[in-house]
Scaffold this active site. Structure first.
Site, mmCIF file in Angstrom:
data_model
loop_
_atom_site.group_PDB
_atom_site.id
_atom_site.type_symbol
_atom_site.label_atom_id
_atom_site.label_comp_id
_atom_site.label_asym_id
_atom_site.label_seq_id
_atom_site.Cartn_x
_atom_site.Cartn_y
_atom_site.Cartn_z
ATOM 1 N N HIS A 193 0.804 -1.217 0.000
ATOM 2 C CA HIS A 193 0.000 0.000 0.000
ATOM 3 C C HIS A 193 0.843 1.278 0.000
ATOM 4 C CE1 HIS A 193 -3.227 -2.771 0.725
ATOM 5 N NE2 HIS A 193 -2.658 -3.184 1.836
ATOM 6 N N GLY A 211 -8.087 -2.780 1.436
ATOM 7 C CA GLY A 211 -9.496 -3.141 1.339
ATOM 8 C C GLY A 211 -10.287 -2.679 2.539
#
Length: 285
Positions: A193, A211
């Site tokens: 990320h 997510g």
């Protein structure tokens, strides 16, 4: 076989003490994009300590997410390659509103192992309680590619019938370019990320959003647009992760109101509404 189903289900639960305070809650909310506009009274409930309330999806990061998914994948009977692991779905059931500050005990165990043919699905259940009793129960559905086909229970169907008719509301939420960098400070430091080179090794053009960040953003959209901004009305929240989101993209959130629940779909508006969250339901009072 790397997953010994009987051993995984029989393993003793793992417990951990967790604690959080207003700054943890504020950081989580900011990681979801709260605070825009900064002086909006509705947004100040997410950012200003004197007015602070707690979005129920905070349960996924309280205590920096301990014990988390990675902990569950090191349970007895579970020996899998993390490169084959996907976080397939998440649910949170609230037993009462989450306080702004608290100390609690989190108890985690493998609640189920399902055989989906080409994959196994582990259900990691975490129950959290403080001195006053149960606070929340969360289930993380973990897909492990290549570990199915062992003749076990397939489990419940992951697919629900799509909502009928036109949505009652459609809202859009833009993901800031730096949002994944901020959200990861709440506990999930996976370089997927943040690090472009790592993301390329994982098969992505650039770092992707967590997510669970999309999960939290979606619940905030439901609370703000359908539940009058009242986080205490949320009883449970479940979603299935269907696709990735890149920082800078816009989420298109479609909402269908039913008696005591809201059904939701989320798509990436910049990519022809490519599915992001499906089978998403917020039950409420």
């Amino acid at each position: 076989m790397p997953i010994d189903v009987a051993q995984a289900l029989a393993a003793a639960p793992r417990t951990a003490g967790i604690a959080w305070g207003p700054e943890d809650v504020q950081l989580y909310h900011l990681g979801l994009g709260a605070g825009v506009p900064a002086t909006d009274p509705d947004e100040l409930r997410y950012t200003l300590e004197s007015r602070l309330h707690v979005l129920p999806s905070f349960a996924t990061v309280a205590g920096a997410g301990s014990p988390g998914v990675i902990s569950g994948l090191s349970m007895p009977g579970v020996d899998v390659d993390l490169a084959h692991v996907l976080h397939g779905g998440q649910s949170v059931t609230l037993h009462r509103p989450i306080p702004v500050e608290g100390e609690a005990v989190a108890t985690a165990r493998i609640a189920a192992v399902y055989d989906k043919g080409k994959a196994a699905v582990l259900v990691l259940r975490t129950e959290v309680a403080d001195g006053a009793g149960p606070l929340w129960t969360s289930d993380a559905q973990i897909f492990v590619r290549g570990e199915g086909g062992f003749g076990g229970d397939r489990g419940p169907s992951a697919r629900a019938e799509p909502p009928a008719g036109a949505p009652h509301r459609t809202v859009e939420r833009t993901v800031r370019e730096d949002q994944a960098l901020l959200y990861r400070l709440s506990g999930d430091r996976n370089p997927l990320h943040a690090d472009p080179e790592f993301a390329k090794l994982a098969g992505f053009d650039r770092p992707i959003l967590h997510g669970l960040c999309t999960y939290g953003m979606t619940l905030k959209a439901v609370v703000d647009t359908v539940l009058g901004g009242d986080v205490a009305r949320v009883r449970s929240y479940v979603a299935r992760f269907a696709g990735v989101v890149y920082p800078g993209e816009t989420l298109r959130v479609r909402l269908w109101r039913e008696e005591d629940r809201v059904r939701v779909t989320v798509g990436a508006a910049d990519r022809d509404d490519a599915p992001v969250l499906t089978d998403t339901v917020v039950e409420h009072t």
